[in-house]
Design a protein around this motif. Structure first.
Motif, short mmCIF file in Angstrom:
data_model
loop_
_atom_site.label_atom_id
_atom_site.label_comp_id
_atom_site.label_asym_id
_atom_site.label_seq_id
_atom_site.Cartn_x
_atom_site.Cartn_y
_atom_site.Cartn_z
N LYS A 292 0.85 -1.19 0.00
CA LYS A 292 0.00 0.00 0.00
C LYS A 292 0.88 1.24 0.00
O LYS A 292 1.80 1.37 0.80
CB LYS A 292 -0.92 0.02 1.22
CG LYS A 292 -1.86 1.23 1.25
CD LYS A 292 -2.83 1.14 2.42
CE LYS A 292 -3.81 2.32 2.41
NZ LYS A 292 -4.78 2.23 3.52
N PHE A 293 0.61 2.14 -0.92
CA PHE A 293 1.20 3.48 -0.91
C PHE A 293 0.11 4.45 -0.51
O PHE A 293 -0.95 4.49 -1.14
CB PHE A 293 1.75 3.83 -2.30
CG PHE A 293 2.20 5.26 -2.40
CD1 PHE A 293 3.29 5.72 -1.69
CD2 PHE A 293 1.51 6.17 -3.21
CE1 PHE A 293 3.69 7.05 -1.78
CE2 PHE A 293 1.91 7.48 -3.31
CZ PHE A 293 3.00 7.93 -2.60
N ASN A 294 0.33 5.21 0.56
CA ASN A 294 -0.71 6.13 1.03
C ASN A 294 -0.21 7.56 1.19
O ASN A 294 -0.60 8.28 2.11
CB ASN A 294 -1.34 5.62 2.34
CG ASN A 294 -0.43 5.78 3.55
OD1 ASN A 294 0.78 6.00 3.41
ND2 ASN A 294 -1.00 5.69 4.74
N GLY A 295 0.64 7.98 0.23
CA GLY A 295 1.09 9.38 0.23
C GLY A 295 1.92 9.73 1.44
O GLY A 295 1.78 10.83 1.98
N TRP A 296 2.81 8.80 1.86
CA TRP A 296 3.71 9.03 2.99
C TRP A 296 2.93 9.41 4.26
O TRP A 296 3.18 10.43 4.88
CB TRP A 296 4.77 10.08 2.66
CG TRP A 296 5.43 9.78 1.36
CD1 TRP A 296 6.41 8.87 1.11
CD2 TRP A 296 5.13 10.38 0.09
NE1 TRP A 296 6.73 8.86 -0.22
CE2 TRP A 296 5.96 9.78 -0.87
CE3 TRP A 296 4.23 11.37 -0.31
CZ2 TRP A 296 5.91 10.12 -2.21
CZ3 TRP A 296 4.18 11.70 -1.64
CH2 TRP A 296 5.02 11.09 -2.58
N LEU B 91 -2.33 13.23 -2.07
CA LEU B 91 -3.20 12.30 -2.79
C LEU B 91 -2.39 11.08 -3.24
O LEU B 91 -1.25 11.21 -3.68
CB LEU B 91 -3.82 13.00 -4.00
CG LEU B 91 -4.79 14.16 -3.69
CD1 LEU B 91 -5.23 14.84 -4.97
CD2 LEU B 91 -6.00 13.64 -2.92
N TRP B 92 -3.02 9.91 -3.19
CA TRP B 92 -2.28 8.68 -3.44
C TRP B 92 -3.10 7.57 -4.10
O TRP B 92 -2.54 6.59 -4.58
CB TRP B 92 -1.74 8.13 -2.11
CG TRP B 92 -2.81 7.96 -1.06
CD1 TRP B 92 -3.24 8.93 -0.18
CD2 TRP B 92 -3.59 6.81 -0.77
NE1 TRP B 92 -4.23 8.43 0.64
CE2 TRP B 92 -4.47 7.12 0.30
CE3 TRP B 92 -3.63 5.51 -1.31
CZ2 TRP B 92 -5.37 6.21 0.82
CZ3 TRP B 92 -4.54 4.60 -0.78
CH2 TRP B 92 -5.39 4.95 0.28
N GLU B 93 -4.42 7.71 -4.13
CA GLU B 93 -5.26 6.58 -4.52
C GLU B 93 -4.97 6.07 -5.93
O GLU B 93 -4.97 4.86 -6.18
CB GLU B 93 -6.74 6.95 -4.38
CG GLU B 93 -7.22 7.09 -2.93
CD GLU B 93 -6.96 8.46 -2.34
OE1 GLU B 93 -6.24 9.27 -2.98
OE2 GLU B 93 -7.46 8.73 -1.23
#
Length: 347
Positions: A113-117, A122-124
């Motif tokens: 999962k990448f969640n914008g640090w 925004l990361w979705e």
């Protein structure tokens, strides 16, 4: 997974690569105020990468990028470019790209999962890129879904011999994997990355870094038990004490055979500011290619040259190429943060 660790390898970055991923900047990203400048940086990266291996370009407008590159690259270089069109939030492929294991030579693509640090940005859209690349068979290999766990590629370094380095300030930062403890996070890293050792570094957080202390901005692995690290010798620098503590910790580390690491100190760039804010300039954020290394430079001739010479010590058989990273650090990353490498067999 039930196989033993012995059948899995997390290859070092200097292991033979099939391609490098660049997620291309566009007008709907934070790069808009200096889109021309950052696009020029990406073109320079593409020019160097395609001299040595394939380049995977991810973009919501691949036809525009194709036209741009056709005007800059040779026909031979263009034959090495693979385009994939999909929506993106930003450009940090290091952190949304697949982390690749090799299982008896077969690629295993770890999709975290990448969640914008920590939900800072925004990361979705970026979080879906790896799944789409796999579903369209752009990336070859078995896809493992680990999207219940936040792990950014820039937060780990591997020596290719089952030791993984990371930083406590990043992996324990808010909005990543709470309420997991450090011991529980380490257990996941050991199991999923098939590592024998996790080495936690506790110092060296660059001022202006949005990632909460990614290791690829301060310490990097190189062949022959070598660690390149950012040093600070200016006592007036606000980062002096923290980076001296990092240096002391690195000096205390031992390899899995009980030997001290070969330590190569990279200079600390002279502080660079944007509207009064210090930017996280670093020479540790270099990019390893097949037989070449791209070193970020900052229009500081003495420091830039010292960094290039130090990297050449670690990679004597590689060509060392400097690319100006001053535009990249305006969004608080550098060149390595923009890339993700894939070992042989993935593309």
């Amino acid at each position: 997974m039930t196989d033993t660790n012995a059948t899995y390898t997390l290859p070092a970055e200097w292991y033979e690569q099939s391609a490098i991923q660049l997620t291309w900047p566009h007008g709907d990203t934070d790069w808009l105020p200096y889109l021309d400048d950052i696009t020029n940086t990406f073109v320079q990266m593409a020019q160097v990468i395609t001299l040595h291996e394939k380049l995977l370009v991810v973009s919501p407008n691949t036809s525009k990028v194709r036209t741009l590159l056709e005007n800059k690259l040779s026909n031979t270089q263009m034959e090495r470019v693979i385009f994939f069109e999909c929506p993106t939030n930003d450009t940090w492929a290091r952190d949304h790209g697949a982390i690749t294991l090799l299982h008896d030579g077969h690629p295993v693509l770890l999709d975290y999962k990448f969640n914008g640090w920590g939900e800072k940005f925004l990361w979705e859209k970026d979080n879906t890129i790896t799944r789409q690349l796999s579903a369209h068979s752009i990336l070859q290999g078995t896809l493992e879904d680990h999207t219940d766990f936040v792990l950014e590629g820039g937060s780990i370094e591997c020596d290719g011999a089952r030791t993984v380095f990371t930083t406590s300030q990043c992996l324990m930062a808010p909005h990543r994997n709470q309420p997991l403890t450090q011991a529980e996070i380490e257990q996941r890293l050991r199991q999923q990355l098939h590592a024998e050792r996790i080495v936690w570094l506790d110092h060296g957080n660059l001022v202006g870094d949005d990632t909460d202390g990614h290791i690829d901005t301060i310490v990097r692995c190189a062949p022959n038990d070598t660690l390149l690290y950012v040093g600070c010798d200016d006592e007036s620098d606000e980062q002096y004490a923290d980076f001296k503590a990092l240096e002391k910790q690195l000096q205390s580390l031992r390899t899995s055979e009980g030997e001290p690491y070969r330590l190569l100190k990279l200079p600390m760039p002279t502080a660079i500011y944007d509207d009064g804010e210090r930017l996280p300039a670093t020479y540790a954020n270099f990019v390893i290619l097949n037989r070449a290394v791209i070193c970020p430079t900052y229009a500081q001739p003495d420091n830039d040259q010292r960094a290039i010479e130090t990297i050449r010590e670690a990679f004597p058989e590689h060509e060392i190429v400097g690319i100006d990273a001053r535009t990249v650090i305006r969004q608080h990353g550098s060149l390595h943060c923009l890339t993700m490498q894939f070992p042989i067999g993935v593309i």
